[in-house]
Write a protein that holds these residues in place. Sequence first.
Motif, PDB file in Angstrom:
ATOM      1  N   LEU A  69       0.831  -1.204   0.000  1.00 14.17           N
ATOM      2  CA  LEU A  69       0.000   0.000   0.000  1.00 14.17           C
ATOM      3  C   LEU A  69       0.867   1.255   0.000  1.00 14.17           C
ATOM      4  N   LEU A  70       1.867   1.278   0.884  1.00 10.24           N
ATOM      5  CA  LEU A  70       2.721   2.465   0.987  1.00 10.24           C
ATOM      6  C   LEU A  70       3.681   2.569  -0.193  1.00 10.24           C
ATOM      7  N   LEU A  71       4.149   1.436  -0.730  1.00 17.84           N
ATOM      8  CA  LEU A  71       5.025   1.478  -1.909  1.00 17.84           C
ATOM      9  C   LEU A  71       4.292   2.091  -3.089  1.00 17.84           C
ATOM     10  N   LEU A  72       3.093   1.598  -3.365  1.00 19.61           N
ATOM     11  CA  LEU A  72       2.329   2.118  -4.510  1.00 19.61           C
ATOM     12  C   LEU A  72       1.966   3.576  -4.316  1.00 19.61           C
ATOM     13  N   LEU A  73       1.749   3.965  -3.063  1.00 18.92           N
ATOM     14  CA  LEU A  73       1.477   5.370  -2.784  1.00 18.92           C
ATOM     15  C   LEU A  73       2.700   6.220  -3.095  1.00 18.92           C
ATOM     16  N   GLY A  74       3.882   5.755  -2.696  1.00 18.87           N
ATOM     17  CA  GLY A  74       5.100   6.483  -3.011  1.00 18.87           C
ATOM     18  C   GLY A  74       5.365   6.575  -4.503  1.00 18.87           C
ATOM     19  N   LEU A  75       5.012   5.532  -5.247  1.00 16.62           N
ATOM     20  CA  LEU A  75       5.202   5.546  -6.704  1.00 16.62           C
ATOM     21  C   LEU A  75       4.327   6.581  -7.393  1.00 16.62           C
ATOM     22  N   SER A 239       9.563   1.868  11.074  1.00 17.43           N
ATOM     23  CA  SER A 239       8.335   1.354  10.485  1.00 17.43           C
ATOM     24  C   SER A 239       8.600   0.864   9.066  1.00 17.43           C
ATOM     25  N   ALA A 240       8.195  -0.371   8.813  1.00 16.50           N
ATOM     26  CA  ALA A 240       8.352  -0.963   7.483  1.00 16.50           C
ATOM     27  C   ALA A 240       7.565  -0.193   6.438  1.00 16.50           C
ATOM     28  N   ALA A 241       6.398   0.333   6.825  1.00 17.55           N
ATOM     29  CA  ALA A 241       5.553   1.073   5.882  1.00 17.55           C
ATOM     30  C   ALA A 241       6.265   2.323   5.378  1.00 17.55           C
ATOM     31  N   VAL A 242       6.960   3.023   6.271  1.00 17.75           N
ATOM     32  CA  VAL A 242       7.694   4.218   5.864  1.00 17.75           C
ATOM     33  C   VAL A 242       8.829   3.856   4.907  1.00 17.75           C
ATOM     34  N   GLY A 243       9.531   2.769   5.191  1.00 15.51           N
ATOM     35  CA  GLY A 243      10.591   2.324   4.290  1.00 15.51           C
ATOM     36  C   GLY A 243      10.064   2.057   2.893  1.00 15.51           C
ATOM     37  N   ALA A 244       8.914   1.398   2.799  1.00 14.87           N
ATOM     38  CA  ALA A 244       8.312   1.124   1.496  1.00 14.87           C
ATOM     39  C   ALA A 244       7.901   2.415   0.794  1.00 14.87           C
ATOM     40  N   PHE A 245       7.359   3.367   1.540  1.00 17.41           N
ATOM     41  CA  PHE A 245       6.955   4.653   0.977  1.00 17.41           C
ATOM     42  C   PHE A 245       8.151   5.384   0.382  1.00 17.41           C
ATOM     43  N   LEU A 246       9.279   5.354   1.070  1.00 16.52           N
ATOM     44  CA  LEU A 246      10.480   6.033   0.596  1.00 16.52           C
ATOM     45  C   LEU A 246      11.034   5.371  -0.664  1.00 16.52           C
ATOM     46  N   VAL A 247      10.951   4.039  -0.752  1.00 15.43           N
ATOM     47  CA  VAL A 247      11.369   3.353  -1.979  1.00 15.43           C
ATOM     48  C   VAL A 247      10.523   3.839  -3.152  1.00 15.43           C
ATOM     49  N   GLY A 248       9.223   3.966  -2.945  1.00 17.42           N
ATOM     50  CA  GLY A 248       8.341   4.433  -4.003  1.00 17.42           C
ATOM     51  C   GLY A 248       8.681   5.834  -4.470  1.00 17.42           C
ATOM     52  N   GLY A 258       6.033   1.384 -14.816  1.00 12.42           N
ATOM     53  CA  GLY A 258       6.029  -0.056 -15.033  1.00 12.42           C
ATOM     54  C   GLY A 258       5.820  -0.835 -13.743  1.00 12.42           C
ATOM     55  N   ALA A 259       6.489  -0.395 -12.665  1.00 11.59           N
ATOM     56  CA  ALA A 259       6.331  -1.066 -11.375  1.00 11.59           C
ATOM     57  C   ALA A 259       4.900  -0.942 -10.868  1.00 11.59           C
ATOM     58  N   ARG A 260       4.284   0.207 -11.092  1.00  9.39           N
ATOM     59  CA  ARG A 260       2.907   0.424 -10.644  1.00  9.39           C
ATOM     60  C   ARG A 260       1.954  -0.537 -11.333  1.00  9.39           C
ATOM     61  N   LYS A 261       2.134  -0.731 -12.618  1.00 10.45           N
ATOM     62  CA  LYS A 261       1.263  -1.653 -13.355  1.00 10.45           C
ATOM     63  C   LYS A 261       1.446  -3.097 -12.887  1.00 10.45           C
TER      64      LYS A 261
END
Length: 411
Positions: A69-75, A239-248, A258-261
């Motif tokens: 959820l947080l990765l896709l939001l960051g993307l 927080s793992a969620a924050v880490g994923a958000f920053l990657v995005g 491409g990653a989003r799709k």
Amino acid sequence: MHDTTALLIELGAIILGLGLIGRGAGRIGMSPIPLYLLVGLAFGHGGLFPFSASEDFVAVGAEIGVILLLLLLGLEYSASELVGSLKTQYPSGAVDFVLNALPGAAAALLLGWGPVAAVALAGVTWISSSGVIAKVLTDLGRLGNRETPVILGILVMEDLAMAVYLPLLTALLAGVGLAGGSITLLIALGAVGIVLYLALRHGRLISRAVSSDNPEMLLLVVLGLTLLVAGVAQELQVSAAVGAFLVGIALSGEVAEGARKLLTPLRDLFAAVFFVFFGLSTDPTAIPPVLLPALVLAIVTTVTKILTGWYAARRAGIGFPGRLRAGGALVARGEFSIVIAGLAVGAEPRIGPIATAYVLILVILGPLAARFTEPLVTRLRGPRKGEVPPECRDETVPPQVVLDKARTTTD
């Protein structure tokens, strides 16, 4: 029955049920989130048909759901868009925080839950649901409206604030002292600053290093990198969620697209599992006693979100109808309120039932508020002298302008 057999049967039943429920919700134009929560309540401890064999597997799936959820939001956002939103929307973001976080904090304190629970419930009432709101704006045909960039700007501010709020909440829930919490917060702020700097200055190099013409390789690299960074962030109490958000945020351009799709179907699957898991961990018999407080909190924060949208749209020079539409669109709460409650429920189990009831109310009320706030208030208020009739208003902007400025607001 063999454990593996029971696991496969339960997982198959859950996923098939979620698919059928999601399809039905889509046909009637309703968000499936409340239905997913109800499924979890029905099959959890104290529910009608409790599942046990798949509980550990679902718990891991729920963790992955939050990360995706947080990765896709960051993307969805580039570093430049986030910086632009900070420059133009910070007064509206401050008003949003004060009006919508304080009711949750006050409710927790009045219920006698203590300061840590107050911080958690403040986050539950503060953050709007980006997913539900985006769907509502699309369904209502408002993506080209003048107030839509204002709405998206508020959502961006909330999402960026999560990068600071979640580490702070995680530290408080872990019971670390003031010094430990300060260190965690400094680490989070430093991580956010470093990622924004790298994304602004070297975003192309990062994206080029991750890029691949092979969809399979791109999926493996992005997903593996995200899980790795999320794990390291969790180890640092950030927080793992924050880490994923920053990657995005760090990924941009064709790589992000491409990653989003590729990841959107996975996100939808594991996010649904997360909502089910939250329902599984909530005792349905604990909801009726908190239904009245949840309803009162939902009514209060519906009003405060409408005021938030009004203020933000007014700063952007939007007219009276657009201000009301902006406020009504921000009412829905959903995935992030449940994410916050899911983090806090271990330390304060009473947050789970009230957060579930609160989200169930507002995920249904939110689309209704988005649709009916403006016509209802306009009818009650009556026409004002010199005001343009609704049928003569032009509240849209050219599509290209929306594409270019969908997430920035000018004063």
